[in-house]
Design a protein around this motif. Structure first.
Motif, short mmCIF file in Angstrom:
data_model
loop_
_atom_site.label_atom_id
_atom_site.label_comp_id
_atom_site.label_asym_id
_atom_site.label_seq_id
_atom_site.Cartn_x
_atom_site.Cartn_y
_atom_site.Cartn_z
N HIS A 1 6.41 10.98 -3.08
CA HIS A 1 5.00 10.72 -2.57
C HIS A 1 5.37 9.10 -2.11
O HIS A 1 4.83 8.81 -0.84
CB HIS A 1 4.03 10.90 -3.59
CG HIS A 1 2.78 10.55 -2.92
ND1 HIS A 1 1.79 9.63 -3.64
CD2 HIS A 1 2.06 10.84 -1.80
CE1 HIS A 1 0.63 9.79 -2.92
NE2 HIS A 1 0.95 10.28 -1.82
N TRP A 2 5.86 8.20 -2.85
CA TRP A 2 6.24 7.00 -2.37
C TRP A 2 7.01 7.03 -1.13
O TRP A 2 6.68 6.40 -0.21
CB TRP A 2 6.89 6.08 -3.64
CG TRP A 2 7.35 4.93 -3.36
CD1 TRP A 2 8.70 4.61 -3.33
CD2 TRP A 2 6.89 3.69 -3.11
NE1 TRP A 2 8.96 3.26 -3.02
CE2 TRP A 2 7.73 2.68 -2.92
CE3 TRP A 2 5.62 3.37 -3.00
CZ2 TRP A 2 7.47 1.27 -2.44
CZ3 TRP A 2 5.13 1.93 -2.70
CH2 TRP A 2 6.01 1.02 -2.39
N GLY A 3 8.13 7.61 -0.96
CA GLY A 3 8.98 7.57 -0.10
C GLY A 3 8.33 8.21 1.31
O GLY A 3 8.72 8.00 2.44
N ALA A 4 7.26 9.28 1.04
CA ALA A 4 6.75 9.70 2.24
C ALA A 4 5.57 8.76 2.96
O ALA A 4 5.31 8.95 3.94
CB ALA A 4 6.17 11.09 1.89
N VAL A 5 5.01 8.13 2.07
CA VAL A 5 3.88 7.60 2.44
C VAL A 5 3.98 5.95 2.63
O VAL A 5 3.66 5.32 3.54
CB VAL A 5 2.59 7.54 1.31
CG1 VAL A 5 1.35 6.81 1.86
CG2 VAL A 5 2.29 9.02 1.33
N ALA A 6 4.91 5.29 1.86
CA ALA A 6 5.07 3.99 2.12
C ALA A 6 5.90 3.47 3.09
O ALA A 6 6.89 4.27 3.39
CB ALA A 6 5.90 3.33 0.60
N PRO A 7 5.70 2.28 3.85
CA PRO A 7 6.36 2.00 4.95
C PRO A 7 7.77 1.70 4.48
O PRO A 7 7.98 1.31 3.31
CB PRO A 7 5.73 0.62 5.51
CG PRO A 7 4.31 0.72 4.84
CD PRO A 7 4.47 1.62 3.58
#
Length: 125
Positions: A32-38
């Motif tokens: 989730h972090w990798g998919a959403v965070a710039p």
């Protein structure tokens, strides 16, 4: 995300071991972090777990599939951010629910840092 219970996930009771549920919680959070965070946030910060709470209301055996969904229930508190993950079986019944507290670390300094509003914003409803 979906996960399939493989033979190596099964404990002596014939269902997914507790440690596997934790691995899946971490995998959901990390993706989730990798998919959403710039990309600049991913490059600058890393998260570590400081606490897990897990409620078990069911389990699955070899070959069964679970679906995981995640959400952030409230804004961060200082360097900490809570994340919830719910796992549902093939009938849609929630069988495992986890709430984890994650702390943000600046990769360059290795120190905890307060979660900036611009980092939190994409994850809040």
């Amino acid at each position: 995300m979906t996960f399939t219970a493989l033979p190596e996930h099964i404990d002596e009771l014939g269902h997914v071991n507790n440690t596997v549920w934790l691995q899946w919680v971490q995998e959901v959070a990390t993706r989730h972090w990798g998919a959403v965070a710039p990309p600049e946030h991913v490059d600058r910060y890393i998260w570590v777990v400081t606490r897990h709470e897990i409620d078990y209301r069911g389990n699955v055996g070899v070959g069964e599939i679970v679906t995981a969904e995640t959400f952030i229930p409230e804004p961060p508190r200082g360097a900490q951010f809570d994340r919830c993950v719910a796992f549902r079986d093939s009938r849609g019944k929630r069988i495992v629910a986890a709430r984890s507290t994650w702390a943000m670390i600046d990769k360059a300094s290795g120190r905890l840092v307060r979660v900036p509003a611009e980092v939190a914003a994409p994850f809040l409803a």
